[in-house]
Write a protein that holds these residues in place. Structure first.
Motif, PDB file in Angstrom:
ATOM      1  N   LEU A 281       0.868  -1.178   0.000  1.00 17.27           N
ATOM      2  CA  LEU A 281       0.000   0.000   0.000  1.00 17.27           C
ATOM      3  C   LEU A 281       0.901   1.223   0.000  1.00 17.27           C
ATOM      4  CD1 LEU A 281      -2.707  -0.810   2.708  1.00 17.27           C
ATOM      5  CD2 LEU A 281      -2.813  -1.188   0.265  1.00 17.27           C
ATOM      6  N   ALA A 282       0.853   2.004  -1.057  1.00 17.06           N
ATOM      7  CA  ALA A 282       1.646   3.226  -1.151  1.00 17.06           C
ATOM      8  C   ALA A 282       0.806   4.368  -0.582  1.00 17.06           C
ATOM      9  CB  ALA A 282       2.035   3.507  -2.601  1.00 17.06           C
ATOM     10  N   LEU A 283       1.166   4.799   0.621  1.00 18.41           N
ATOM     11  CA  LEU A 283       0.377   5.794   1.345  1.00 18.41           C
ATOM     12  C   LEU A 283       1.143   7.103   1.454  1.00 18.41           C
ATOM     13  CD1 LEU A 283      -0.653   3.373   4.209  1.00 18.41           C
ATOM     14  CD2 LEU A 283      -2.087   4.099   2.300  1.00 18.41           C
ATOM     15  N   ASP A 284       0.439   8.219   1.265  1.00 23.64           N
ATOM     16  CA  ASP A 284       1.091   9.520   1.415  1.00 23.64           C
ATOM     17  C   ASP A 284       0.647  10.238   2.686  1.00 23.64           C
ATOM     18  OD1 ASP A 284      -1.459  10.306   0.786  1.00 23.64           O
ATOM     19  OD2 ASP A 284      -0.916  11.488  -0.967  1.00 23.64           O
ATOM     20  N   CYS A 285      -0.085   9.537   3.532  1.00 25.19           N
ATOM     21  CA  CYS A 285      -0.547  10.063   4.830  1.00 25.19           C
ATOM     22  C   CYS A 285      -1.460  11.274   4.684  1.00 25.19           C
ATOM     23  CB  CYS A 285       0.633  10.365   5.759  1.00 25.19           C
ATOM     24  SG  CYS A 285       1.582   8.891   6.156  1.00 25.19           S
ATOM     25  N   SER A 286      -2.154  11.363   3.566  1.00 28.32           N
ATOM     26  CA  SER A 286      -3.151  12.415   3.389  1.00 28.32           C
ATOM     27  C   SER A 286      -4.532  11.815   3.657  1.00 28.32           C
ATOM     28  CB  SER A 286      -3.090  12.972   1.960  1.00 28.32           C
ATOM     29  OG  SER A 286      -3.535  11.988   1.049  1.00 28.32           O
ATOM     30  N   ASP A 287      -5.565  12.625   3.495  1.00 29.84           N
ATOM     31  CA  ASP A 287      -6.924  12.125   3.688  1.00 29.84           C
ATOM     32  C   ASP A 287      -7.269  11.026   2.676  1.00 29.84           C
ATOM     33  OD1 ASP A 287      -7.261  13.892   5.781  1.00 29.84           O
ATOM     34  OD2 ASP A 287      -8.190  15.436   4.524  1.00 29.84           O
TER      35      ASP A 287
ATOM     36  N   SER B 178      -5.489   8.610   1.774  1.00 37.22           N
ATOM     37  CA  SER B 178      -4.924   7.315   2.152  1.00 37.22           C
ATOM     38  C   SER B 178      -5.980   6.380   2.709  1.00 37.22           C
ATOM     39  CB  SER B 178      -3.800   7.501   3.181  1.00 37.22           C
ATOM     40  OG  SER B 178      -2.697   8.134   2.587  1.00 37.22           O
ATOM     41  N   GLN B 179      -7.010   6.915   3.311  1.00 39.21           N
ATOM     42  CA  GLN B 179      -8.077   6.066   3.851  1.00 39.21           C
ATOM     43  C   GLN B 179      -8.776   5.312   2.724  1.00 39.21           C
ATOM     44  OE1 GLN B 179      -8.235   5.731   7.193  1.00 39.21           O
ATOM     45  NE2 GLN B 179      -9.632   4.061   6.806  1.00 39.21           N
ATOM     46  N   SER B 180      -8.898   5.917   1.542  1.00 39.69           N
ATOM     47  CA  SER B 180      -9.508   5.233   0.392  1.00 39.69           C
ATOM     48  C   SER B 180      -8.673   4.030  -0.029  1.00 39.69           C
ATOM     49  CB  SER B 180      -9.630   6.190  -0.798  1.00 39.69           C
ATOM     50  OG  SER B 180     -10.452   7.270  -0.475  1.00 39.69           O
ATOM     51  N   ILE B 181      -7.346   4.160   0.073  1.00 38.74           N
ATOM     52  CA  ILE B 181      -6.459   3.060  -0.295  1.00 38.74           C
ATOM     53  C   ILE B 181      -6.647   1.906   0.684  1.00 38.74           C
ATOM     54  CG2 ILE B 181      -4.035   2.387  -0.539  1.00 38.74           C
ATOM     55  CD1 ILE B 181      -3.506   5.323  -1.384  1.00 38.74           C
ATOM     56  N   ILE B 182      -6.766   2.221   1.961  1.00 38.93           N
ATOM     57  CA  ILE B 182      -6.951   1.182   2.970  1.00 38.93           C
ATOM     58  C   ILE B 182      -8.318   0.505   2.798  1.00 38.93           C
ATOM     59  CG2 ILE B 182      -7.232   0.810   5.457  1.00 38.93           C
ATOM     60  CD1 ILE B 182      -4.900   2.768   5.808  1.00 38.93           C
ATOM     61  N   GLN B 183      -9.330   1.276   2.421  1.00 36.84           N
ATOM     62  CA  GLN B 183     -10.648   0.692   2.200  1.00 36.84           C
ATOM     63  C   GLN B 183     -10.651  -0.273   1.020  1.00 36.84           C
ATOM     64  OE1 GLN B 183     -13.046   4.217   1.866  1.00 36.84           O
ATOM     65  NE2 GLN B 183     -13.306   4.414   4.079  1.00 36.84           N
ATOM     66  N   ALA B 184      -9.703  -0.105   0.098  1.00 32.94           N
ATOM     67  CA  ALA B 184      -9.611  -1.027  -1.042  1.00 32.94           C
ATOM     68  C   ALA B 184      -9.322  -2.446  -0.577  1.00 32.94           C
ATOM     69  CB  ALA B 184      -8.538  -0.553  -2.017  1.00 32.94           C
TER      70      ALA B 184
END
Length: 138
Positions: A7-13, A15-21
């Motif tokens: 998961l490539a996360l940029d710690c912005s808002d 990023s939650q969409s990426i985790i929900q994937a």
């Protein structure tokens, strides 16, 4: 079955969409999840704008680490990777190191000239990745 997901996360808002994937993919409990964040390559003091506030690299690292640890608490069987450099190159490098089966990355939704000028990390990762890439719009 997916053995490893990055998961490539940029710690912005977004990023939650990426985790929900992960929920949408119905990831198996034994799948290893790598939570990755890329810090911008350090710049010399002469390149920093004197009229703008800036944070120390240590402070940025600590902020990213705290955010990723919060995400890690939500995701079983996960590990944290924080690296410094060019975002697309580092994401592809981490994917190679961990032999990932899937990279999940967000997009800022840039279009036209903005995309050409600012560049698209997600497009570069899609082009260079050794595995499948899922691009998530926030």
């Amino acid at each position: 079955m997916l053995k490893t997901i990055l998961l490539a996360l940029d710690c912005s808002d977004g990023s939650q969409s990426i985790i929900q994937a992960l929920d949408i993919l119905q990831v198996q409990p034994q799948t290893k999840i790598i939570l990755a964040h890329v810090l911008s390559a350090p710049t010399s003091e002469s390149e920093l704008a004197a009229d703008r506030p800036h944070e120390s690299p240590e402070s940025l690292y600590q902020q990213a680490q705290q955010q990723l640890q919060a995400y890690r608490a939500q995701i079983p069987n996960s590990a944290i990777e924080i690296v410094s450099g060019d975002a697309s190159e580092e994401i592809v490098r981490l994917a190679n190191i961990h032999q990932t089966d899937l990279i999940i990355i967000g997009t800022r939704g840039l279009k036209g000239v903005d995309r050409v000028i600012e560049g698209s990390v997600s497009s570069q990762v899609v082009a260079d990745a050794p595995c499948s890439v899922l691009v998530v719009k926030s």
